[in-house]
Write a protein that holds these residues in place. Sequence first.
Motif, PDB file in Angstrom:
ATOM      1  N   PHE A  59       0.853  -1.111  -0.065  1.00 26.79           N
ATOM      2  CA  PHE A  59       0.002  -0.178  -0.005  1.00 26.79           C
ATOM      3  C   PHE A  59       0.744   1.433   0.098  1.00 26.79           C
ATOM      4  CE2 PHE A  59      -3.438  -2.809   1.393  1.00 26.79           C
ATOM      5  CZ  PHE A  59      -4.474  -2.543   0.548  1.00 26.79           C
ATOM      6  N   LEU A  60       1.992   1.127   0.752  1.00 27.89           N
ATOM      7  CA  LEU A  60       2.969   2.411   0.763  1.00 27.89           C
ATOM      8  C   LEU A  60       3.517   2.696  -0.718  1.00 27.89           C
ATOM      9  CD1 LEU A  60       5.099   1.882   3.731  1.00 27.89           C
ATOM     10  CD2 LEU A  60       3.406   3.662   3.518  1.00 27.89           C
ATOM     11  N   THR A  61       4.137   1.468  -1.723  1.00 27.87           N
ATOM     12  CA  THR A  61       4.230   1.745  -2.870  1.00 27.87           C
ATOM     13  C   THR A  61       3.158   2.007  -3.919  1.00 27.87           C
ATOM     14  OG1 THR A  61       5.820   0.784  -4.678  1.00 27.87           O
ATOM     15  CG2 THR A  61       4.033  -0.677  -3.697  1.00 27.87           C
ATOM     16  N   PRO A  65       3.159   7.135  -4.566  1.00 24.53           N
ATOM     17  CA  PRO A  65       3.415   8.191  -5.774  1.00 24.53           C
ATOM     18  C   PRO A  65       2.405   9.107  -5.945  1.00 24.53           C
ATOM     19  CG  PRO A  65       3.702   5.800  -6.054  1.00 24.53           C
ATOM     20  CD  PRO A  65       3.239   6.075  -4.846  1.00 24.53           C
ATOM     21  N   PHE A  66       1.243   9.095  -5.333  1.00 26.09           N
ATOM     22  CA  PHE A  66       0.147  10.027  -5.564  1.00 26.09           C
ATOM     23  C   PHE A  66       0.711  11.592  -4.822  1.00 26.09           C
ATOM     24  CE2 PHE A  66      -2.270   6.392  -6.616  1.00 26.09           C
ATOM     25  CZ  PHE A  66      -2.857   6.927  -7.695  1.00 26.09           C
ATOM     26  N   PHE A  67       1.390  11.363  -3.900  1.00 20.10           N
ATOM     27  CA  PHE A  67       1.687  12.521  -3.041  1.00 20.10           C
ATOM     28  C   PHE A  67       2.999  13.138  -3.446  1.00 20.10           C
ATOM     29  CE2 PHE A  67      -0.296   9.836   0.167  1.00 20.10           C
ATOM     30  CZ  PHE A  67      -0.954  10.752   0.781  1.00 20.10           C
ATOM     31  N   ASP A  68       4.110  12.417  -4.101  1.00 20.35           N
ATOM     32  CA  ASP A  68       5.110  12.917  -4.684  1.00 20.35           C
ATOM     33  C   ASP A  68       4.770  13.572  -5.951  1.00 20.35           C
ATOM     34  OD1 ASP A  68       5.843  10.786  -6.694  1.00 20.35           O
ATOM     35  OD2 ASP A  68       5.982   9.718  -4.852  1.00 20.35           O
ATOM     36  N   LEU A  96      10.351  11.753  -1.099  1.00 19.71           N
ATOM     37  CA  LEU A  96       9.350  10.706  -1.467  1.00 19.71           C
ATOM     38  C   LEU A  96       9.604   9.750  -2.626  1.00 19.71           C
ATOM     39  CD1 LEU A  96       6.114  13.160  -0.611  1.00 19.71           C
ATOM     40  CD2 LEU A  96       6.726  11.182   0.783  1.00 19.71           C
ATOM     41  N   ILE A  97      10.077  10.450  -3.734  1.00 19.37           N
ATOM     42  CA  ILE A  97      10.398   9.507  -4.871  1.00 19.37           C
ATOM     43  C   ILE A  97      11.522   8.492  -4.451  1.00 19.37           C
ATOM     44  CG2 ILE A  97      11.553   9.556  -6.955  1.00 19.37           C
ATOM     45  CD1 ILE A  97      10.336  12.216  -7.701  1.00 19.37           C
ATOM     46  N   VAL A  98      12.507   9.066  -3.634  1.00 20.21           N
ATOM     47  CA  VAL A  98      13.585   7.949  -3.193  1.00 20.21           C
ATOM     48  C   VAL A  98      12.795   6.943  -2.239  1.00 20.21           C
ATOM     49  CG1 VAL A  98      15.699   7.806  -1.718  1.00 20.21           C
ATOM     50  CG2 VAL A  98      15.363   9.559  -3.749  1.00 20.21           C
ATOM     51  N   ILE A  99      12.019   7.386  -1.273  1.00 20.58           N
ATOM     52  CA  ILE A  99      11.588   6.350  -0.422  1.00 20.58           C
ATOM     53  C   ILE A  99      10.574   5.243  -1.140  1.00 20.58           C
ATOM     54  CG2 ILE A  99       9.782   6.282   1.477  1.00 20.58           C
ATOM     55  CD1 ILE A  99      10.774   8.770   2.482  1.00 20.58           C
TER      56      ILE A  99
END
Length: 213
Positions: A59-61, A65-68, A96-99
């Motif tokens: 769910f994180l992955t 992406p919608f946030f970044d 956020l992209i890196v995470i």
Amino acid sequence: MSSDTADAIPFRSFERLRAETYTDAAAAALLIWDYFLTFDLEVSLMWPSEWSIIKILFFLTRYLPFFDVTLVMYYQIKPNITEETCRRTYEPAGWLIVIGIIIAEIILVVRTWAIWGRGKRIGYALLAASILAVVPVLVIENIFLKSIVFSPHPGPATPGCLLTSANPIIALSFVVVIVFETFVLVLTLIKGVQQCKLRNHDIILLQALMIID
């Protein structure tokens, strides 16, 4: 902004800004399209399953992406945006992209470990490779984000953040990711070849037994 300052900004910076905006907009459209294409599978397969680390990572992955993407599109299309606002949105978007990439790589590592039967040796090898990949990427990202320089636009109505300078060291992070994913790919291919040979051996054995019978 004075004409002297405008002339000091290379025209290629404006060209790059427009190209990045169009690319990011296309990527955002693909993200939304892919989300709706696979939403029914998420509902049927992931929602009813028990909570686990893998489910949380999924769910994180899936939703980070919608946030970044939102941050990226904000600083790409907002008119009359200040240099300070650019930095305050660019840095968290970058992290956020890196995470998100790291989380996706963790899922890939867990999958590879699973197909190898969750052995200790392969687990330690994957853990060591992950650390050797993640640490440099985090260091490189920090150096890159601290080095970025934005310039004001010639006119207040011009949208987007005009990035005019940054440390090129960021290219090394892509090299690290490529090397790491190549390592994981090789492990996957090795196990795939082993399984293929074992399957062929079983088929030959079964055919031999059928002939004997």
